[in-house]
Motif scaffolding. Structure first.
Motif, PDB file in Angstrom:
ATOM      1  N   GLY A 336       0.813  -1.202   0.000  1.00 24.32           N
ATOM      2  CA  GLY A 336       0.000   0.000   0.000  1.00 24.32           C
ATOM      3  C   GLY A 336       0.849   1.255   0.000  1.00 24.32           C
ATOM      4  N   ASP A 337       0.205   2.368  -0.300  1.00 20.53           N
ATOM      5  CA  ASP A 337       0.887   3.652  -0.296  1.00 20.53           C
ATOM      6  C   ASP A 337       1.108   4.095   1.147  1.00 20.53           C
ATOM      7  N   PHE A 338       2.370   4.311   1.522  1.00 22.20           N
ATOM      8  CA  PHE A 338       2.727   4.645   2.904  1.00 22.20           C
ATOM      9  C   PHE A 338       2.031   5.917   3.362  1.00 22.20           C
ATOM     10  N   PHE A 339       2.069   6.962   2.532  1.00 17.36           N
ATOM     11  CA  PHE A 339       1.546   8.249   2.967  1.00 17.36           C
ATOM     12  C   PHE A 339       0.025   8.222   3.098  1.00 17.36           C
ATOM     13  N   ASN A 340      -0.652   7.471   2.221  1.00 22.95           N
ATOM     14  CA  ASN A 340      -2.106   7.325   2.334  1.00 22.95           C
ATOM     15  C   ASN A 340      -2.462   6.636   3.655  1.00 22.95           C
ATOM     16  N   GLN A 341      -1.732   5.562   3.967  1.00 22.59           N
ATOM     17  CA  GLN A 341      -1.994   4.838   5.209  1.00 22.59           C
ATOM     18  C   GLN A 341      -1.621   5.671   6.430  1.00 22.59           C
ATOM     19  N   LEU A 342      -0.545   6.460   6.325  1.00 20.54           N
ATOM     20  CA  LEU A 342      -0.153   7.315   7.440  1.00 20.54           C
ATOM     21  C   LEU A 342      -1.230   8.357   7.729  1.00 20.54           C
ATOM     22  N   ALA A 343      -1.775   8.966   6.678  1.00 19.15           N
ATOM     23  CA  ALA A 343      -2.831   9.955   6.863  1.00 19.15           C
ATOM     24  C   ALA A 343      -4.061   9.332   7.523  1.00 19.15           C
ATOM     25  N   ALA A 344      -4.444   8.129   7.082  1.00 23.87           N
ATOM     26  CA  ALA A 344      -5.596   7.446   7.679  1.00 23.87           C
ATOM     27  C   ALA A 344      -5.343   7.165   9.156  1.00 23.87           C
ATOM     28  N   HIS A 345      -4.116   6.762   9.476  1.00 22.53           N
ATOM     29  CA  HIS A 345      -3.760   6.487  10.876  1.00 22.53           C
ATOM     30  C   HIS A 345      -3.839   7.759  11.706  1.00 22.53           C
ATOM     31  N   TRP A 346      -3.338   8.862  11.164  1.00 20.76           N
ATOM     32  CA  TRP A 346      -3.396  10.114  11.908  1.00 20.76           C
ATOM     33  C   TRP A 346      -4.834  10.583  12.106  1.00 20.76           C
ATOM     34  N   LYS A 347      -5.666  10.498  11.065  1.00 25.20           N
ATOM     35  CA  LYS A 347      -7.052  10.954  11.180  1.00 25.20           C
ATOM     36  C   LYS A 347      -7.809  10.156  12.226  1.00 25.20           C
ATOM     37  N   LYS A 348      -7.496   8.895  12.312  1.00 24.73           N
ATOM     38  CA  LYS A 348      -8.210   8.025  13.250  1.00 24.73           C
ATOM     39  C   LYS A 348      -7.735   8.208  14.679  1.00 24.73           C
ATOM     40  N   ASN A 349      -6.430   8.407  14.863  1.00 25.12           N
ATOM     41  CA  ASN A 349      -5.859   8.320  16.203  1.00 25.12           C
ATOM     42  C   ASN A 349      -5.254   9.612  16.743  1.00 25.12           C
ATOM     43  N   TYR A 350      -5.151  10.656  15.921  1.00 24.37           N
ATOM     44  CA  TYR A 350      -4.494  11.885  16.366  1.00 24.37           C
ATOM     45  C   TYR A 350      -5.402  13.113  16.244  1.00 24.37           C
ATOM     46  N   PRO A 365      -0.128  16.375  -0.417  1.00 23.89           N
ATOM     47  CA  PRO A 365      -1.469  16.460   0.174  1.00 23.89           C
ATOM     48  C   PRO A 365      -2.501  15.613  -0.564  1.00 23.89           C
ATOM     49  N   SER A 366      -2.480  15.619  -1.891  1.00 24.30           N
ATOM     50  CA  SER A 366      -3.454  14.816  -2.626  1.00 24.30           C
ATOM     51  C   SER A 366      -3.171  13.331  -2.454  1.00 24.30           C
ATOM     52  N   ARG A 367      -1.906  12.967  -2.337  1.00 28.27           N
ATOM     53  CA  ARG A 367      -1.576  11.562  -2.109  1.00 28.27           C
ATOM     54  C   ARG A 367      -2.030  11.106  -0.729  1.00 28.27           C
ATOM     55  N   MET A 368      -1.987  12.032   0.243  1.00 24.61           N
ATOM     56  CA  MET A 368      -2.434  11.700   1.594  1.00 24.61           C
ATOM     57  C   MET A 368      -3.947  11.894   1.754  1.00 24.61           C
ATOM     58  N   ARG A 369      -4.566  12.467   0.715  1.00 23.18           N
ATOM     59  CA  ARG A 369      -5.998  12.784   0.769  1.00 23.18           C
ATOM     60  C   ARG A 369      -6.303  13.716   1.937  1.00 23.18           C
ATOM     61  N   LEU A 370      -5.406  14.681   2.108  1.00 26.23           N
ATOM     62  CA  LEU A 370      -5.568  15.701   3.131  1.00 26.23           C
ATOM     63  C   LEU A 370      -5.491  17.070   2.467  1.00 26.23           C
ATOM     64  N   ALA A 397     -11.006  13.919   6.080  1.00 25.11           N
ATOM     65  CA  ALA A 397      -9.808  14.334   5.355  1.00 25.11           C
ATOM     66  C   ALA A 397      -9.664  15.836   5.357  1.00 25.11           C
ATOM     67  N   ARG A 398     -10.665  16.538   5.893  1.00 28.42           N
ATOM     68  CA  ARG A 398     -10.602  17.986   5.893  1.00 28.42           C
ATOM     69  C   ARG A 398      -9.796  18.475   7.100  1.00 28.42           C
ATOM     70  N   VAL A 399      -9.385  19.715   7.001  1.00 31.96           N
ATOM     71  CA  VAL A 399      -8.632  20.311   8.088  1.00 31.96           C
ATOM     72  C   VAL A 399      -9.368  21.530   8.590  1.00 31.96           C
ATOM     73  N   THR A 400      -9.025  21.934   9.803  1.00 29.89           N
ATOM     74  CA  THR A 400      -9.548  23.177  10.326  1.00 29.89           C
ATOM     75  C   THR A 400      -8.387  24.107  10.551  1.00 29.89           C
ATOM     76  N   GLY A 401      -8.588  25.349  10.297  1.00 31.23           N
ATOM     77  CA  GLY A 401      -7.543  26.347  10.515  1.00 31.23           C
ATOM     78  C   GLY A 401      -8.195  27.666  10.827  1.00 31.23           C
ATOM     79  N   SER A 402      -7.393  28.614  11.236  1.00 26.83           N
ATOM     80  CA  SER A 402      -7.946  29.924  11.525  1.00 26.83           C
ATOM     81  C   SER A 402      -8.440  30.562  10.234  1.00 26.83           C
ATOM     82  N   ARG A 403      -9.455  31.350  10.341  1.00 22.05           N
ATOM     83  CA  ARG A 403      -9.996  32.014   9.158  1.00 22.05           C
ATOM     84  C   ARG A 403      -8.948  32.939   8.572  1.00 22.05           C
ATOM     85  N   GLY A 404      -8.861  32.868   7.268  1.00 29.21           N
ATOM     86  CA  GLY A 404      -7.880  33.707   6.592  1.00 29.21           C
ATOM     87  C   GLY A 404      -6.490  33.125   6.583  1.00 29.21           C
ATOM     88  N   ASP A 405      -6.314  31.880   7.107  1.00 31.03           N
ATOM     89  CA  ASP A 405      -4.991  31.247   7.116  1.00 31.03           C
ATOM     90  C   ASP A 405      -4.729  30.672   5.736  1.00 31.03           C
TER      91      ASP A 405
END
Length: 414
Positions: A336-350, A365-370, A397-405
């Protein structure tokens, strides 16, 4: 020595962070501290030159500018170097070296340019005292730098000696180690505060974690090494001893833990030994483990700083595979793709963590789907990279950030 013009070269993309650091260390601002391409210029003192060498985590060197003149040929360089009072910097009993860099210089041979400058320095000493200093290209007492543009020549004397990324603690390292100055730049760009947990899940020999732990403990970056200025005539040992004592007295216990892990236990051992030499063994917790399986090392959310494996370095994550066209692709043992799996692991556990990832892959970012909330241009030597920020939200897969960031280099975005 209170009216010097200093130039602090740094990696491309780090200039603004270096300017902030120089301001904190010297108090200079406005016309006394100017940002330029590839570094920062300061109007400052010899004492500040020593302080910057001791404390700067981002500068590559601390150079004193001695001449800035127009030129057309090698004879002009000879005249410019002849006019510099080298005798106030070193003696005929010491040796020296000349190095030349250029940008759009019309000269055909930089080696010949260096030879002309060397001759001018030697001739000036001989004309004044009848004796000339020797040249030593390996371990010189004094290092002279010349930088040539299309029509201007600038001469410097170096106060650092060995490059400042050589902190003195990294004796154990793996393949393609991250320079300490680049690790420090990642920390500065992330805005990490020392009261927040920090974690590097692909720590290698521990560079990012050790740099962060020294920041948390307020340990001067150059506290373990020697500097070129110690052999130069303006150096006053009692002033230098006072600066070092001041730095030691300012050390403190860390307010939050720093963590590192790596799938290669050999690298974890290297990291632990490096941390011990760096004086931060008690401030970092290193463990072995696959980045795809490690759970958060802290109950409180924190910051992840990662220079993930790619190309030859991907062995730490699994195996190295190649896609069609010869482009290297990170794969895990199951294919499997390491970065795709890493992103899934982070979304689930971090959830609640912020991850900063340094990579030359602009499509990461597109490879990580983030979706990144920031991208900071940074150079790893000759390799153009981006430091991507991902704000982790559980199950999305979405992120939150400060408005205007907005991303730092929006023009790169498709």
């Amino acid at each position: 020595m209170n009216e010097l013009q200093l130039f602090l070269p740094c990696a491309a993309g780090v200039e603004d962070y270096l300017a902030d650091e120089a301001h904190r260390l010297t108090g200079l601002a406005g016309p006394d501290l100017l940002v330029s391409r590839g570094g920062v210029t300061l109007r400052s003192s010899w004492r500040d030159a020593m302080r910057l060498n001791l404390h700067s985590r981002l500068a590559q060197r601390v150079l004193v500018q001695l001449s800035h003149t127009p030129y057309r040929g090698e004879d002009d360089l000879y005249q410019a170097a002849s006019a510099v009072a080298w005798e106030i910097w070193f003696t005929t009993k010491q040796n020296f070296k000349v190095e030349v860099t250029s940008q759009h210089s019309p000269l055909k041979s930089l080696n010949f340019a260096a030879l002309k400058i060397k001759d001018a320095v030697a001739d000036r000493f001989r004309n004044k005292s009848g004796v000339r200093p020797d040249v030593n290209t390996q371990w010189p007492d004094a290092r002279i730098y010349a930088h040539l543009t299309a029509d201007m020549a600038t001469l410097y004397i170096d106060t650092s000696g060995e490059p400042l990324f050589k902190r003195g603690w990294r004796e154990d390292k793996g393949d393609a180690p991250l320079k300490e100055t680049l690790a420090a730049a990642m920390i500065a760009a992330s805005g990490w505060k020392a009261d927040t947990p920090l974690y590097d899940p692909c720590c290698g020999s521990g560079t990012i974690a050790i740099e962060a732990a020294q920041v948390a403990c307020n340990i001067a970056a150059g506290s373990l090494r020697r500097f070129g200025f110690e052999k130069l005539l303006p150096c006053q040992p009692h002033v230098w001893d006072a600066l070092k004592a001041e730095a030691r007295a300012a050390q403190r216990a860390p307010a939050a833990p720093v963590f590192g892990s790596d799938v290669a236990f050999r690298m974890v051992d290297f990291a632990q030994r490096n941390a011990q030499r760096a004086g931060v063994e008690a401030a970092i917790e290193f463990r072995g483990g696959d980045a795809l399986q490690r759970m958060p090392p802290s109950e409180l959310p924190g910051v992840m700083l990662v220079n993930p494996p790619y190309g030859e370095r991907i062995e730490t994550a699994g195996v190295a595979g190649r896609s069609q066209g010869g482009r290297e692709k990170a794969q895990t043992e199951d294919g499997g793709d390491f970065f795709n799996q890493l992103a899934a692991h982070w979304k689930k556990n971090y959830p609640g963590w912020t991850a900063w990832v340094l990579t030359p892959d602009l499509k990461l970012p597109s490879r990580m789907r983030l979706k990144e909330s920031r991208r900071v241009p940074m150079w790893n030597g000759p390799i153009e990279c981006r430091l991507f920020r991902f704000d982790m939200v559980k199950g999305s897969a979405r992120v939150t950030g400060s408005r205007g960031d907005k991303p730092d280099d929006a023009a790169d975005r498709s």
